[in-house]
Design a protein around this motif. Sequence first.
Motif, PDB file in Angstrom:
ATOM      1  N   THR A  48       0.822  -1.222   0.000  1.00  0.00           N
ATOM      2  CA  THR A  48       0.000   0.000   0.000  1.00  0.00           C
ATOM      3  C   THR A  48       0.857   1.274   0.000  1.00  0.00           C
ATOM      4  O   THR A  48       0.499   2.252  -0.643  1.00  0.00           O
ATOM      5  CB  THR A  48      -1.009   0.031   1.176  1.00  0.00           C
ATOM      6  N   ASP A  49       2.005   1.234   0.711  1.00  0.00           N
ATOM      7  CA  ASP A  49       2.876   2.423   0.699  1.00  0.00           C
ATOM      8  C   ASP A  49       3.339   2.723  -0.732  1.00  0.00           C
ATOM      9  O   ASP A  49       3.309   3.872  -1.183  1.00  0.00           O
ATOM     10  CB  ASP A  49       4.116   2.203   1.592  1.00  0.00           C
ATOM     11  N   LYS A  50       3.741   1.673  -1.439  1.00  0.00           N
ATOM     12  CA  LYS A  50       4.229   1.856  -2.827  1.00  0.00           C
ATOM     13  C   LYS A  50       3.096   2.343  -3.729  1.00  0.00           C
ATOM     14  O   LYS A  50       3.292   3.188  -4.594  1.00  0.00           O
ATOM     15  CB  LYS A  50       4.791   0.539  -3.385  1.00  0.00           C
ATOM     16  N   TYR A  76      -4.265  12.992   7.409  1.00  0.00           N
ATOM     17  CA  TYR A  76      -4.559  12.966   5.965  1.00  0.00           C
ATOM     18  C   TYR A  76      -4.031  11.670   5.355  1.00  0.00           C
ATOM     19  O   TYR A  76      -4.714  11.000   4.581  1.00  0.00           O
ATOM     20  CB  TYR A  76      -3.904  14.189   5.302  1.00  0.00           C
ATOM     21  N   PHE A  77      -2.780  11.321   5.751  1.00  0.00           N
ATOM     22  CA  PHE A  77      -2.174  10.096   5.205  1.00  0.00           C
ATOM     23  C   PHE A  77      -3.003   8.863   5.562  1.00  0.00           C
ATOM     24  O   PHE A  77      -3.261   8.006   4.726  1.00  0.00           O
ATOM     25  CB  PHE A  77      -0.731   9.938   5.711  1.00  0.00           C
ATOM     26  N   ARG A  78      -3.422   8.781   6.822  1.00  0.00           N
ATOM     27  CA  ARG A  78      -4.198   7.603   7.269  1.00  0.00           C
ATOM     28  C   ARG A  78      -5.521   7.485   6.502  1.00  0.00           C
ATOM     29  O   ARG A  78      -5.957   6.395   6.171  1.00  0.00           O
ATOM     30  CB  ARG A  78      -4.511   7.697   8.762  1.00  0.00           C
ATOM     31  N   ALA A  79      -6.165   8.633   6.250  1.00  0.00           N
ATOM     32  CA  ALA A  79      -7.440   8.606   5.521  1.00  0.00           C
ATOM     33  C   ALA A  79      -7.202   8.144   4.079  1.00  0.00           C
ATOM     34  O   ALA A  79      -7.961   7.340   3.531  1.00  0.00           O
ATOM     35  CB  ALA A  79      -8.076   9.993   5.557  1.00  0.00           C
ATOM     36  N   LEU A  80      -6.114   8.625   3.494  1.00  0.00           N
ATOM     37  CA  LEU A  80      -5.752   8.224   2.129  1.00  0.00           C
ATOM     38  C   LEU A  80      -5.451   6.723   2.081  1.00  0.00           C
ATOM     39  O   LEU A  80      -5.928   5.982   1.215  1.00  0.00           O
ATOM     40  CB  LEU A  80      -4.513   9.041   1.707  1.00  0.00           C
ATOM     41  N   GLU A  81      -4.678   6.279   3.074  1.00  0.00           N
ATOM     42  CA  GLU A  81      -4.302   4.858   3.186  1.00  0.00           C
ATOM     43  C   GLU A  81      -5.568   3.993   3.353  1.00  0.00           C
ATOM     44  O   GLU A  81      -5.701   2.936   2.733  1.00  0.00           O
ATOM     45  CB  GLU A  81      -3.397   4.727   4.419  1.00  0.00           C
ATOM     46  N   ALA A  82      -6.517   4.489   4.157  1.00  0.00           N
ATOM     47  CA  ALA A  82      -7.768   3.746   4.387  1.00  0.00           C
ATOM     48  C   ALA A  82      -8.542   3.590   3.079  1.00  0.00           C
ATOM     49  O   ALA A  82      -9.105   2.531   2.805  1.00  0.00           O
ATOM     50  CB  ALA A  82      -8.615   4.473   5.433  1.00  0.00           C
ATOM     51  N   THR A 116       0.727  -3.669   4.364  1.00  0.00           N
ATOM     52  CA  THR A 116       0.214  -2.338   4.706  1.00  0.00           C
ATOM     53  C   THR A 116       1.311  -1.483   5.332  1.00  0.00           C
ATOM     54  O   THR A 116       2.389  -1.987   5.668  1.00  0.00           O
ATOM     55  CB  THR A 116      -0.938  -2.456   5.734  1.00  0.00           C
ATOM     56  N   GLY A 117       1.017  -0.197   5.519  1.00  0.00           N
ATOM     57  CA  GLY A 117       1.921   0.673   6.267  1.00  0.00           C
ATOM     58  C   GLY A 117       1.789   0.351   7.751  1.00  0.00           C
ATOM     59  O   GLY A 117       0.735  -0.120   8.194  1.00  0.00           O
ATOM     60  N   GLY A 118       2.860   0.613   8.502  1.00  0.00           N
ATOM     61  CA  GLY A 118       2.905   0.224   9.914  1.00  0.00           C
ATOM     62  C   GLY A 118       1.754   0.740  10.762  1.00  0.00           C
ATOM     63  O   GLY A 118       1.300   0.074  11.692  1.00  0.00           O
ATOM     64  N   GLY A 119       1.261   1.938  10.434  1.00  0.00           N
ATOM     65  CA  GLY A 119       0.238   2.533  11.287  1.00  0.00           C
ATOM     66  C   GLY A 119      -1.188   2.300  10.803  1.00  0.00           C
ATOM     67  O   GLY A 119      -2.144   2.731  11.459  1.00  0.00           O
ATOM     68  N   SER A 120      -1.346   1.606   9.676  1.00  0.00           N
ATOM     69  CA  SER A 120      -2.677   1.493   9.068  1.00  0.00           C
ATOM     70  C   SER A 120      -3.691   0.808   9.982  1.00  0.00           C
ATOM     71  O   SER A 120      -4.876   1.133   9.961  1.00  0.00           O
ATOM     72  CB  SER A 120      -2.594   0.724   7.752  1.00  0.00           C
ATOM     73  N   SER A 159      14.402   8.042   6.723  1.00  0.00           N
ATOM     74  CA  SER A 159      13.294   8.372   5.821  1.00  0.00           C
ATOM     75  C   SER A 159      11.924   8.225   6.491  1.00  0.00           C
ATOM     76  O   SER A 159      10.907   8.475   5.873  1.00  0.00           O
ATOM     77  CB  SER A 159      13.362   7.454   4.601  1.00  0.00           C
ATOM     78  N   ARG A 160      11.900   7.799   7.765  1.00  0.00           N
ATOM     79  CA  ARG A 160      10.601   7.483   8.370  1.00  0.00           C
ATOM     80  C   ARG A 160      10.005   8.661   9.125  1.00  0.00           C
ATOM     81  O   ARG A 160      10.544   9.116  10.115  1.00  0.00           O
ATOM     82  CB  ARG A 160      10.761   6.276   9.284  1.00  0.00           C
ATOM     83  N   PRO A 161       8.851   9.112   8.651  1.00  0.00           N
ATOM     84  CA  PRO A 161       8.271  10.343   9.199  1.00  0.00           C
ATOM     85  C   PRO A 161       8.006  10.313  10.691  1.00  0.00           C
ATOM     86  O   PRO A 161       8.172  11.317  11.373  1.00  0.00           O
ATOM     87  CB  PRO A 161       6.963  10.496   8.420  1.00  0.00           C
ATOM     88  N   LEU A 162       7.592   9.163  11.219  1.00  0.00           N
ATOM     89  CA  LEU A 162       7.229   9.144  12.646  1.00  0.00           C
ATOM     90  C   LEU A 162       8.447   9.019  13.556  1.00  0.00           C
ATOM     91  O   LEU A 162       8.333   9.116  14.769  1.00  0.00           O
ATOM     92  CB  LEU A 162       6.261   7.994  12.932  1.00  0.00           C
ATOM     93  N   LEU A 163       9.607   8.780  12.967  1.00  0.00           N
ATOM     94  CA  LEU A 163      10.795   8.548  13.804  1.00  0.00           C
ATOM     95  C   LEU A 163      11.810   9.677  13.700  1.00  0.00           C
ATOM     96  O   LEU A 163      12.910   9.588  14.237  1.00  0.00           O
ATOM     97  CB  LEU A 163      11.467   7.216  13.408  1.00  0.00           C
ATOM     98  N   GLU A 210       2.401   1.301  22.175  1.00  0.00           N
ATOM     99  CA  GLU A 210       1.099   1.900  21.886  1.00  0.00           C
ATOM    100  C   GLU A 210       0.318   1.072  20.846  1.00  0.00           C
ATOM    101  O   GLU A 210      -0.899   0.924  20.932  1.00  0.00           O
ATOM    102  CB  GLU A 210       1.382   3.283  21.287  1.00  0.00           C
ATOM    103  N   TRP A 211       1.024   0.535  19.854  1.00  0.00           N
ATOM    104  CA  TRP A 211       0.362  -0.119  18.721  1.00  0.00           C
ATOM    105  C   TRP A 211       0.140  -1.619  18.922  1.00  0.00           C
ATOM    106  O   TRP A 211      -0.716  -2.214  18.263  1.00  0.00           O
ATOM    107  CB  TRP A 211       1.173   0.119  17.435  1.00  0.00           C
ATOM    108  N   LYS A 212       0.911  -2.219  19.841  1.00  0.00           N
ATOM    109  CA  LYS A 212       0.821  -3.679  20.038  1.00  0.00           C
ATOM    110  C   LYS A 212      -0.606  -4.182  20.318  1.00  0.00           C
ATOM    111  O   LYS A 212      -1.042  -5.166  19.717  1.00  0.00           O
ATOM    112  CB  LYS A 212       1.769  -4.081  21.177  1.00  0.00           C
TER     113      LYS A 212
HETATM  114  O1  LIG Z   1       7.871   4.909   7.844  1.00  0.00           O
HETATM  115  C1  LIG Z   1       7.063   5.357   8.660  1.00  0.00           C
HETATM  116  O2  LIG Z   1       7.395   5.979   9.702  1.00  0.00           O
HETATM  117  C2  LIG Z   1       5.659   5.109   8.399  1.00  0.00           C
HETATM  118  C3  LIG Z   1       5.222   4.772   7.167  1.00  0.00           C
HETATM  119  C4  LIG Z   1       3.871   4.348   6.879  1.00  0.00           C
HETATM  120  O3  LIG Z   1       3.914   3.004   6.503  1.00  0.00           O
HETATM  121  C5  LIG Z   1       2.936   4.532   8.032  1.00  0.00           C
HETATM  122  O4  LIG Z   1       1.850   3.633   7.948  1.00  0.00           O
HETATM  123  C6  LIG Z   1       3.601   4.391   9.365  1.00  0.00           C
HETATM  124  O5  LIG Z   1       2.723   4.735  10.380  1.00  0.00           O
HETATM  125  C7  LIG Z   1       4.776   5.263   9.491  1.00  0.00           C
END
Ligand SMILES: O=C(O)C1=C[C@@H](O)[C@@H](O)[C@H](O)C1
Length: 180
Positions: free
Chosen positions: A58-60, A81-87, A103-107, A142-146, A161-163
Amino acid sequence: MQAVGQPSIPDTARSPVAREIVAALGVRPIVLVGMPGAGKSTIGRLFAKRLRLPFIDTDKKIEKETGRSISQIFELYGEEYFRALEARVIAGLFETGPVVIATGGGSFMHEQSRRLIGKKAVSIWLDTKLEVIEKRLRNDMSRPLLRGPNPEQKIARLFKEWKPFYEQAELIFAPVPQTR
Ligand SMILES: O=C(O)C1=C[C@@H](O)[C@@H](O)[C@H](O)C1
Ligand SMILES: Nc1ncnc2c1ncn2[C@@H]1O[C@H](COP(=O)(O)OP(=O)(O)OP(=O)(O)O)[C@@H](O)[C@H]1O
Ligand SMILES: [Mg+2]
């Protein structure tokens, strides 16, 4: 005879076990969920190859469709916005017959995506150990949340939090890290 919605892959090309698994799936996709760096894209591709099913990341797909990287989307429009798009992208993948989806990690934190996956797919949580994830993501800027200081602390916090959400997946698979 080919079931409605099944992709036209000759069944004879599959091993007996793969044939059994694909038959049990019916039209349901396999959806891999788990932390960033857990191995969803890597293992998803291997599952798909073994089962002779199409593979979708899905990320690709989002990057291809928007012409922007995931980081850029986070930066420009924010996580919500990203999560809604991903959904929306995930929802669009349920009508095509059996496929393997990474899927993406946070989906799976998005309620609508989690419910839909729970209802229409076979979800598998890739339960990769935190130490392994930390090692893999340590040098990945490259990871936005980190982004920013203390990425390891951020990974550990996200993991905790996600487990509980990942635990709601139908199946759990603990991949063994391969060394060359
Ligand atoms: O690389 C990242 O930090 C992320 C990428 C996406 O897959 C997101 O789904 C994820 O929550 C964060
Ligand atoms: N079983 C494994 N053994 C060794 N290395 C692995 C394994 N699975 C994945 N990796 C490596 O770990 C890194 C992250 O894997 P991958 O991109 O598949 O994770 P992901 O869950 O798709 O991450 P993201 O949520 O960011 O998309 C890659 O460099 C990949 O080569
Ligand atoms: Mg991936």
